[in-house]
Motif scaffolding. Structure first.
Motif, PDB file in Angstrom:
ATOM      1  N   ASN A  83     -31.139 -27.310   9.129  1.00 56.81           N
ATOM      2  CA  ASN A  83     -31.617 -28.491   8.409  1.00 56.81           C
ATOM      3  C   ASN A  83     -33.064 -28.388   7.945  1.00 56.81           C
ATOM      4  O   ASN A  83     -33.480 -29.146   7.063  1.00 56.81           O
ATOM      5  CB  ASN A  83     -31.463 -29.736   9.283  1.00 56.81           C
ATOM      6  CG  ASN A  83     -30.010 -30.043   9.595  1.00 56.81           C
ATOM      7  OD1 ASN A  83     -29.098 -29.439   9.030  1.00 56.81           O
ATOM      8  ND2 ASN A  83     -29.779 -30.970  10.506  1.00 56.81           N
ATOM      9  N   VAL A  84     -33.824 -27.471   8.558  1.00 60.93           N
ATOM     10  CA  VAL A  84     -35.228 -27.325   8.148  1.00 60.93           C
ATOM     11  C   VAL A  84     -35.464 -25.967   7.503  1.00 60.93           C
ATOM     12  O   VAL A  84     -35.797 -25.875   6.319  1.00 60.93           O
ATOM     13  CB  VAL A  84     -36.185 -27.519   9.349  1.00 60.93           C
ATOM     14  CG1 VAL A  84     -37.638 -27.381   8.885  1.00 60.93           C
ATOM     15  CG2 VAL A  84     -35.977 -28.880   9.977  1.00 60.93           C
ATOM     16  N   ARG A  85     -35.291 -24.896   8.288  1.00 55.33           N
ATOM     17  CA  ARG A  85     -35.636 -23.573   7.761  1.00 55.33           C
ATOM     18  C   ARG A  85     -34.783 -23.192   6.557  1.00 55.33           C
ATOM     19  O   ARG A  85     -35.305 -22.734   5.534  1.00 55.33           O
ATOM     20  CB  ARG A  85     -35.500 -22.509   8.862  1.00 55.33           C
ATOM     21  CG  ARG A  85     -36.100 -21.146   8.461  1.00 55.33           C
ATOM     22  CD  ARG A  85     -35.831 -20.087   9.505  1.00 55.33           C
ATOM     23  NE  ARG A  85     -34.416 -19.775   9.606  1.00 55.33           N
ATOM     24  CZ  ARG A  85     -33.763 -18.977   8.753  1.00 55.33           C
ATOM     25  NH1 ARG A  85     -34.398 -18.435   7.723  1.00 55.33           N
ATOM     26  NH2 ARG A  85     -32.487 -18.725   8.920  1.00 55.33           N
ATOM     27  N   GLN A  86     -33.455 -23.379   6.661  1.00 53.61           N
ATOM     28  CA  GLN A  86     -32.597 -23.009   5.536  1.00 53.61           C
ATOM     29  C   GLN A  86     -32.894 -23.869   4.320  1.00 53.61           C
ATOM     30  O   GLN A  86     -32.915 -23.370   3.189  1.00 53.61           O
ATOM     31  CB  GLN A  86     -31.126 -23.154   5.920  1.00 53.61           C
ATOM     32  CG  GLN A  86     -30.176 -22.791   4.775  1.00 53.61           C
ATOM     33  CD  GLN A  86     -28.715 -22.907   5.177  1.00 53.61           C
ATOM     34  OE1 GLN A  86     -28.255 -22.170   6.032  1.00 53.61           O
ATOM     35  NE2 GLN A  86     -28.001 -23.839   4.560  1.00 53.61           N
ATOM     36  N   LEU A  87     -33.150 -25.162   4.526  1.00 53.14           N
ATOM     37  CA  LEU A  87     -33.476 -26.026   3.391  1.00 53.14           C
ATOM     38  C   LEU A  87     -34.711 -25.523   2.661  1.00 53.14           C
ATOM     39  O   LEU A  87     -34.732 -25.455   1.420  1.00 53.14           O
ATOM     40  CB  LEU A  87     -33.688 -27.462   3.876  1.00 53.14           C
ATOM     41  CG  LEU A  87     -34.129 -28.477   2.818  1.00 53.14           C
ATOM     42  CD1 LEU A  87     -33.463 -29.821   3.038  1.00 53.14           C
ATOM     43  CD2 LEU A  87     -35.644 -28.661   2.808  1.00 53.14           C
ATOM     44  N   GLY A 117     -32.569 -38.122  18.110  1.00 58.53           N
ATOM     45  CA  GLY A 117     -31.556 -37.077  18.132  1.00 58.53           C
ATOM     46  C   GLY A 117     -31.980 -35.875  17.307  1.00 58.53           C
ATOM     47  O   GLY A 117     -32.821 -35.985  16.408  1.00 58.53           O
ATOM     48  N   PRO A 118     -31.417 -34.702  17.580  1.00 58.92           N
ATOM     49  CA  PRO A 118     -31.838 -33.496  16.860  1.00 58.92           C
ATOM     50  C   PRO A 118     -31.564 -33.561  15.366  1.00 58.92           C
ATOM     51  O   PRO A 118     -32.327 -33.002  14.577  1.00 58.92           O
ATOM     52  CB  PRO A 118     -31.033 -32.377  17.533  1.00 58.92           C
ATOM     53  CG  PRO A 118     -29.882 -33.070  18.205  1.00 58.92           C
ATOM     54  CD  PRO A 118     -30.395 -34.412  18.598  1.00 58.92           C
ATOM     55  N   LYS A 123     -34.070 -33.675  10.154  1.00 58.77           N
ATOM     56  CA  LYS A 123     -34.066 -34.153   8.769  1.00 58.77           C
ATOM     57  C   LYS A 123     -35.397 -34.810   8.400  1.00 58.77           C
ATOM     58  O   LYS A 123     -35.854 -34.708   7.250  1.00 58.77           O
ATOM     59  CB  LYS A 123     -32.907 -35.120   8.549  1.00 58.77           C
ATOM     60  CG  LYS A 123     -31.528 -34.483   8.667  1.00 58.77           C
ATOM     61  CD  LYS A 123     -31.309 -33.384   7.635  1.00 58.77           C
ATOM     62  CE  LYS A 123     -30.956 -33.925   6.277  1.00 58.77           C
ATOM     63  NZ  LYS A 123     -30.597 -32.838   5.319  1.00 58.77           N
ATOM     64  N   ARG A 124     -36.030 -35.477   9.359  1.00 61.92           N
ATOM     65  CA  ARG A 124     -37.359 -36.043   9.079  1.00 61.92           C
ATOM     66  C   ARG A 124     -38.375 -34.935   8.833  1.00 61.92           C
ATOM     67  O   ARG A 124     -39.214 -35.018   7.924  1.00 61.92           O
ATOM     68  CB  ARG A 124     -37.817 -36.930  10.243  1.00 61.92           C
ATOM     69  CG  ARG A 124     -37.169 -38.298  10.267  1.00 61.92           C
ATOM     70  CD  ARG A 124     -37.924 -39.251  11.184  1.00 61.92           C
ATOM     71  NE  ARG A 124     -37.817 -38.861  12.586  1.00 61.92           N
ATOM     72  CZ  ARG A 124     -36.892 -39.334  13.420  1.00 61.92           C
ATOM     73  NH1 ARG A 124     -35.981 -40.199  12.984  1.00 61.92           N
ATOM     74  NH2 ARG A 124     -36.866 -38.952  14.686  1.00 61.92           N
TER      75      ARG A 124
END
Length: 398
Positions: A83-87, A117-118, A123-124
């Motif tokens: 959700n973070v690195r790939q984005l 939650g993770p 996402k934030r």
């Protein structure tokens, strides 16, 4: 329009891709398993993530749907990896490919700062880092429960019901929590006239949900009855105390901007000295507030006469706080954000988050967020937060 879509094999992607294709968009679908994507969407161009720069060169938009969802049983590291690195990697590829716009699709779960939650945390973090990226127009779009021809997730049981039963059941559930039809996302993505903010919440809203409107009105009228029966004596006592402590009326009548921009008369217990300038509270000196007025404002008892406004259907228990007509910047910001279509309230989402009228643009954005997320459960959360004392109300100038 030429559109790159990642995560097309998920529920939202499977509903969204045909709508974009029907609207005439040229599509490139990206994923880890291009062959599987090609089987789901025969005839459409597909590629892996490593080919975005080459095959997506010159496209107008990249819609990033690929995600580890909220209900996934994965360790926190996996959420942040995807959700973070790939984005950020995909956004970097889009920038190098010359794609003009990057839309990150997220969930309203991430808007709740209390959600630790993770999924919400990842996402934030992704939205924060994406907003700092230069060289490409970026935007995060937050969605509640998404549905199309079918329902998914917690609503998937509706697919097993006959249509004549599923639709009214869905309207009831939609009154409890916000929903959005996937066609709204499709229209938002391809509509060039749409105003683009870094943060956008899309939903169906409750304007056409008769179930929500009836239940909300019932709650409002129940509140009026309870206040009148249980606190009528206290309201009379407060009126007497206000009159005794300072000259002037016990009830203060003031013009406010209501639904659709119409001006109405709002009633409150007077908390300021007679003759105080008609302006936003943040523009008024604290010396203008009477001693009993400070107590009434702190406990929010000064708002009780607004049960009359609720009875007249000019206000609701929950909604954006009505402002003065002279607060033109706030009125215009609310008009631009679509807030004026909402009925104003005694308390609201912005108020319990300590956001007052001193920052019109920020307040209008939070009011618009409430309009998008409006539901019976959210209203209940706001009412309970207000009862627990959250939100200090508008602060004076000093």
């Amino acid at each position: 329009m030429r559109v790159v879509v990642t995560g097309a094999t998920g529920f939202v992607g499977r509903q969204l891709v045909p709508l974009l294709a029907d609207a005439g968009a040229e599509l490139l679908l990206v994923g880890r398993q291009p062959q599987r994507i090609a089987q789901l969407f025969p005839g459409l161009a597909v590629c892996g993530y490593d080919a975005i720069e080459r095959q997506g060169a010159g496209f107008d938009l990249l819609v990033h749907l690929a995600v580890v969802n909220n209900d996934a049983d994965e360790p926190a590291e996996t959420f942040f990896e995807v959700n973070v690195r790939q984005l950020l990697e995909v956004a970097g590829s889009a920038r190098r490919a010359g794609i003009g716009r990057f839309v990150n699709v997220s969930s309203v779960h991430a808007l709740d700062p209390g959600n630790a939650g993770p999924y919400a945390q990842s996402k934030r973090e992704a939205a924060r880092l994406l907003a700092d990226m230069e060289g490409i127009e970026t935007q995060t779009v937050y969605l509640p429960a998404v549905y199309g021809d079918r329902w998914s997730g917690a609503l998937s049981f509706l697919n097993r019901l006959p249509r004549w039963l599923a639709r009214p059941a869905f309207r009831l559930l939609a009154a409890l929590k916000p929903t959005v039809h996937v066609s709204r996302l499709a229209a938002f993505l391809i509509e060039p006239a749409v105003q683009r903010e870094e943060e956008t919440v899309l939903s169906d809203g409750q304007g056409r949900n008769l179930t929500y409107r009836v239940l909300r009105r019932a709650v409002d009228l129940g509140f009026v009855a309870a206040v009148t029966v249980l606190l009528g004596w206290a309201m009379l006592l407060v009126w007497v105390l206000v009159r005794i402590q300072s000259s002037g009326p016990g009830i203060f009548a003031q013009k406010r901007v209501g639904r659709n921009g119409e001006v109405f008369t709002c009633y409150k217990f007077r908390t300021m000295k007679t003759g105080t300038v008609q302006a936003g509270t943040h523009e008024v000196s604290g010396e203008a507030i009477t001693d009993i007025g400070r107590f009434l404002r702190r406990t929010k008892l000064d708002e009780l006469p607004q049960v009359w406004n609720i009875l007249r259907n000019e206000m609701s228990l929950v909604g954006p706080r009505p402002c003065l007509p002279v607060q033109r910047q706030l009125v215009e910001a609310r008009r631009r954000c679509g807030v004026l279509k909402l009925k104003p309230g005694i308390t609201g989402l912005a108020q319990v988050n300590d956001i007052d009228m001193s920052d019109p643009e920020r307040l209008a954005r939070w009011d618009a967020r409430y309009g998008a997320l409006q539901s019976l459960l959210l209203d209940l959360r706001i009412i309970l937060a207000t009862a627990r004392g959250r939100g200090r109300g508008d602060r004076t100038a000093g």
